[in-house]
Design a protein around this motif. Sequence first.
Motif, short mmCIF file in Angstrom:
data_model
loop_
_atom_site.label_atom_id
_atom_site.label_comp_id
_atom_site.label_asym_id
_atom_site.label_seq_id
_atom_site.Cartn_x
_atom_site.Cartn_y
_atom_site.Cartn_z
N GLU A 90 -6.54 6.34 1.62
CA GLU A 90 -7.63 5.66 1.91
C GLU A 90 -7.59 4.21 2.20
O GLU A 90 -6.81 3.66 1.80
CB GLU A 90 -8.76 5.32 0.67
N VAL A 91 -7.87 3.75 3.59
CA VAL A 91 -7.76 2.50 4.27
C VAL A 91 -9.13 1.87 4.27
O VAL A 91 -9.90 2.58 4.49
CB VAL A 91 -6.95 2.55 5.28
N PHE A 92 -9.20 0.59 4.41
CA PHE A 92 -10.46 0.13 4.79
C PHE A 92 -10.21 -0.65 6.08
O PHE A 92 -9.38 -1.36 6.42
CB PHE A 92 -10.50 -1.02 3.62
N VAL A 93 -11.32 -0.60 6.98
CA VAL A 93 -11.27 -1.23 8.31
C VAL A 93 -12.61 -2.34 8.23
O VAL A 93 -13.60 -1.65 8.11
CB VAL A 93 -11.67 -0.13 9.35
N PHE A 114 -4.20 2.45 12.97
CA PHE A 114 -3.92 2.57 11.62
C PHE A 114 -2.35 1.96 11.20
O PHE A 114 -2.03 1.73 10.09
CB PHE A 114 -4.15 3.76 11.12
N LEU A 115 -1.48 1.98 12.16
CA LEU A 115 -0.31 1.77 12.10
C LEU A 115 -0.14 0.31 11.48
O LEU A 115 -0.70 -0.64 12.09
CB LEU A 115 0.58 1.84 13.28
N GLY A 116 0.59 0.08 10.40
CA GLY A 116 0.89 -1.04 9.76
C GLY A 116 -0.05 -1.23 8.48
O GLY A 116 0.07 -2.24 7.59
N ARG A 117 -1.32 -0.65 8.55
CA ARG A 117 -2.37 -0.96 7.67
C ARG A 117 -1.84 -0.42 6.31
O ARG A 117 -0.98 0.67 5.98
CB ARG A 117 -3.59 -0.05 8.11
N GLN A 118 -2.33 -0.96 5.05
CA GLN A 118 -2.07 -0.59 3.74
C GLN A 118 -3.29 0.33 3.42
O GLN A 118 -4.27 -0.16 3.61
CB GLN A 118 -1.54 -1.91 2.86
N ASN A 154 2.90 9.31 -5.31
CA ASN A 154 1.76 9.97 -6.26
C ASN A 154 0.44 9.39 -6.07
O ASN A 154 0.26 8.42 -5.15
CB ASN A 154 2.19 9.47 -7.58
N HIS A 155 -0.54 10.21 -6.42
CA HIS A 155 -1.93 9.44 -6.34
C HIS A 155 -2.19 8.23 -6.78
O HIS A 155 -1.44 7.86 -7.87
CB HIS A 155 -2.88 10.52 -6.98
N GLY A 156 -2.63 7.41 -5.95
CA GLY A 156 -3.04 5.90 -6.60
C GLY A 156 -1.87 4.94 -6.02
O GLY A 156 -2.11 3.97 -6.13
N THR A 157 -1.04 5.28 -5.38
CA THR A 157 0.12 4.64 -4.87
C THR A 157 -0.23 3.80 -3.78
O THR A 157 -0.84 4.38 -2.79
CB THR A 157 1.29 5.13 -4.64
N MET A 158 0.01 2.57 -3.65
CA MET A 158 -0.42 1.79 -2.36
C MET A 158 0.82 2.03 -1.47
O MET A 158 2.14 1.92 -1.93
CB MET A 158 -0.31 0.32 -2.69
N VAL A 159 0.54 2.45 -0.10
CA VAL A 159 1.63 2.67 0.69
C VAL A 159 1.12 2.03 2.13
O VAL A 159 0.02 1.56 2.38
CB VAL A 159 1.61 4.15 0.82
N TYR A 160 2.01 2.08 3.06
CA TYR A 160 1.64 1.68 4.48
C TYR A 160 1.73 2.78 5.46
O TYR A 160 2.46 3.92 5.13
CB TYR A 160 2.99 0.53 4.88
N VAL A 161 1.14 2.80 6.35
CA VAL A 161 1.12 3.71 7.67
C VAL A 161 2.22 3.01 8.47
O VAL A 161 2.23 2.15 9.27
CB VAL A 161 -0.17 3.80 8.30
N VAL A 162 3.31 4.11 8.59
CA VAL A 162 4.55 3.75 9.49
C VAL A 162 4.64 4.58 10.79
O VAL A 162 5.31 4.24 11.45
CB VAL A 162 5.72 3.71 8.47
N ASP A 163 3.91 5.70 10.91
CA ASP A 163 4.24 6.65 12.11
C ASP A 163 3.12 7.28 12.11
O ASP A 163 1.99 7.35 11.25
CB ASP A 163 5.52 7.41 11.87
N GLU A 164 2.85 8.01 13.29
CA GLU A 164 1.72 8.83 13.50
C GLU A 164 2.00 9.96 14.51
O GLU A 164 2.77 9.82 15.20
CB GLU A 164 0.29 8.16 13.95
N ASP A 165 1.34 11.14 14.30
CA ASP A 165 1.46 12.39 15.14
C ASP A 165 0.11 12.37 15.57
O ASP A 165 -0.80 13.06 15.13
CB ASP A 165 1.81 13.57 14.25
N LYS A 166 -0.12 11.89 16.96
CA LYS A 166 -1.37 11.97 17.65
C LYS A 166 -1.93 13.20 18.05
O LYS A 166 -3.21 13.42 18.05
CB LYS A 166 -1.17 10.84 19.01
N GLU A 167 -1.17 14.14 18.32
CA GLU A 167 -1.44 15.44 18.65
C GLU A 167 -2.23 16.37 17.48
O GLU A 167 -3.24 16.85 17.66
CB GLU A 167 -0.27 16.15 19.11
#
Length: 215
Positions: free
Chosen positions: A169-172, A149-153, A190-203
């Motif tokens: 919500e992202v689409f694959v 999911f990293l980099g997905r919008q 805010n709710h409804g804002t388009m954002v990017y996944v830039v990092d993750e906590d896998k644990e």
Amino acid sequence: MTFQEFLTIAFSPVNTVLSVLLILSVIYWLFTIVTGLDIDVGIDIDFDADINGPDGHVHVPDDASTWIHFLKFLNLDIVPITYFLTLSLLLTWLGSFYIEVFFSFGLWVSVLIVIPMFFISMLLTKIILKPLNPFFREINHKGEVSYDFLGRQGRMKSTIQGTKTGMLEVFVGKDPMILMVRSKDGEVINHGTMVYVVDEDKENRIYYVAEEIRF
């Protein structure tokens, strides 16, 4: 029972809300079957559960609250919540309808009976759907591990800030996926804002998002 009598009972003061909700549920499922699309309903909520599936499956972390444990008890970490709520609503409506047919309780007594009836219906729904758990589990986990999911919008389904956890919500391909996310810098998103996944906590299966990717 005539059709007029059926309508009178179905839309009595006690059953009107249940009947309307049931009609809306039927319309929702007909729309989904015909078009293959889900009606998007944005809800701004905050809870410490991880939902990672197209139909809102609940993943319970180690420090889950009593409420989330109750959802897990109902198998909502496996069963899509839309299926569960629809069947629970149908059973509640049937119970309320036949109570009106065979008994003559007062208005407020009948209203109060609906509340425990809904909880009983949820327990019955859990039992009815239990044989389908392997099927729902396969849907829930099929292909999840391979997704990056990293980099997905995606679009925020709730408002987040600081360490507050929300939903993205992202689409694959054509499949919607719901991720639990936090703001990367703690800023309000805010709710409804388009954002990017830039990092993750896998644990902890938490993703961090930002409104833009910074290099």
